[in-house]
Design a protein around this motif. Sequence first.
Motif, short mmCIF file in Angstrom:
data_model
loop_
_atom_site.label_atom_id
_atom_site.label_comp_id
_atom_site.label_asym_id
_atom_site.label_seq_id
_atom_site.Cartn_x
_atom_site.Cartn_y
_atom_site.Cartn_z
N ALA A 205 -0.64 -9.30 -5.57
CA ALA A 205 -0.74 -9.19 -7.03
C ALA A 205 0.63 -9.38 -7.69
CB ALA A 205 -1.31 -7.83 -7.41
N ARG A 206 1.69 -8.92 -7.04
CA ARG A 206 3.03 -9.09 -7.58
C ARG A 206 3.37 -10.57 -7.75
NH1 ARG A 206 7.20 -5.05 -4.39
NH2 ARG A 206 7.95 -4.03 -6.28
N ALA A 207 3.03 -11.36 -6.75
CA ALA A 207 3.33 -12.79 -6.83
C ALA A 207 2.57 -13.43 -7.99
CB ALA A 207 2.95 -13.47 -5.51
N ALA A 208 1.32 -13.03 -8.18
CA ALA A 208 0.52 -13.58 -9.29
C ALA A 208 1.06 -13.12 -10.64
CB ALA A 208 -0.93 -13.14 -9.13
N LEU A 209 1.61 -11.90 -10.68
CA LEU A 209 2.16 -11.37 -11.94
C LEU A 209 3.25 -12.29 -12.48
CD1 LEU A 209 2.79 -9.09 -14.04
CD2 LEU A 209 4.36 -8.15 -12.33
#
Length: 553
Positions: A205-209
């Motif tokens: 999710a961090r990468a998508a953020l």
Amino acid sequence: MDLAKDRHTELSDQNGLKRVLTPQQPFGPIVTEDVMNLGRSNAGQLFDRNNRVYAQSVSDSPPTYIIGRKGAGKTAFLIGSDVAHDQPQIVLTTEDVYHEMLKVFHEYGRDHELFVGHRADLWQALFDHVALFHACRSFDSNDPQESLHVLTSYLGNSAENGMNETLAATRFLRELRKNISDTRSTGFRDVIDNVTLGRTRFADARAALRIVLGRRERPPIIVMDNLEDLHLRLPELRPVLAGLFRCVGRMISANPGNRPYGVQICLPSELWDLIHDIAAAPEKDLQGRYLTIYWTARELLRLTGTRLHLFLRTRHPDQLELLQRRADGNDETDPSIALLRAALPPRIHSGLDIDEDPLAYLLRHTQLLPRHLIQILNSVFSRHDRGSAPWNVTPVAIIAGTRHAERLLVPGILSAYKATFPKAAEALQRLTGRLEISFPARKLHKVYNQQGIRKLTDLDFDEFLSMLFTLGALGIRFDQTGRYNKAHFQYTFDYPLVAQEESDHLCFHPLFTRYLMERSLPQLRARQAHATYPYGCDPRGEDYRGTFGYLDS
């Protein structure tokens, strides 16, 4: 135009203001959080955006740290600055976040030693999660759908209505603590990466953020307000703050332009030296742009004059109309200040029997802080001494109301410095009745020796004098008129005052005069003692911040 809707909005605003601006507090609560509890629109009406500090706080390069004394309006600047440029702002309830973060540290620290870098990683994870929650809740058609789907898959039902950013933050920290408890043999990074609220890992999710917020025109700012009782909680919160500062320092270095999001931290200037000690590497950790809040007399008068207008418009519209006509007849160029002046008598006689402009008298008893002036005006305008009313204040109400407010303001100042100067109140009491309002600096040294202040405070004389300057209890006289000792006080300077013991005269601040000399005031009056006139409190004075170069033009 929908007149019915406009009328409904106006009535709603008036009802909201009635809850904030009451007969007991015509100028509103002294604490911004109390205003915020009554609704953001009410706070927006009371917040003053016509001052130079606000202009600096909403510039294209917003400050990372907002520094100010207790009562300077740090929270108001944080909350109010989200209006400019439609900058998205994520306001966290600081005490809740600190509390949960401290529990995470304790949980992990049972089996492992947490270094400051580890604490910074935990703060970074928290900020990423909060930004992620915000990105999901504020999605628009331009967001990349695949990345947005990853965010919603990670959050699961935690993005449902009713969940705000602070609740999302504390839930994440509780989940992190549960991960630590369940997987004690797992590596530190895995504990963070494997947090899962829905079907997707936090690491993914961090990468998508970064993809989602990287496409947004204006990155959000995560705001951490100051704790009102930070001075009392500082020892237990040292590891929390050290990790926060290291995290913010990293973000400033790695995220130019506040991408994918920025942070803004509010800190008390009373604790600034201690905060520097907490930061593991201040030159790295405390990076970023600083904005220190300084107010001028006219800005404070404009702020309070606007509030008086709102109070009368909401509760006494007929009296407001009469008062405005009276205000048109005075020589004030600013209509808000003109209204405030019109509600006051032309002159008053102070406790030292000095004939004064009432606005100057009120400002003299502040340290140029909104909280001080609002506290005093609430006390003055809510009294009914000899027929006093909020649109026709009597001289006796001004004197009695200011005296009542002083009894609350001085303990508040001493409390704000409790962590730095734990014995300040006791040391000040040893000066009671032993000095004039203005006196040679060498005489203070004599009283210091006689009263055993070194033994009480463990401060040598220069350190003791520095404490009194820092508190704003003493200033250095630079001029004298027929009625006043004009003095510089440290709260108008961004560097320490230094007195020459053999040549300088010192002056007690008006707030501390009655606190230390209540019983001797009749004798002072009989001797026609000069009152102290602090530099910067002249209602028609210059903007000292420009003179000293504190603020950009």
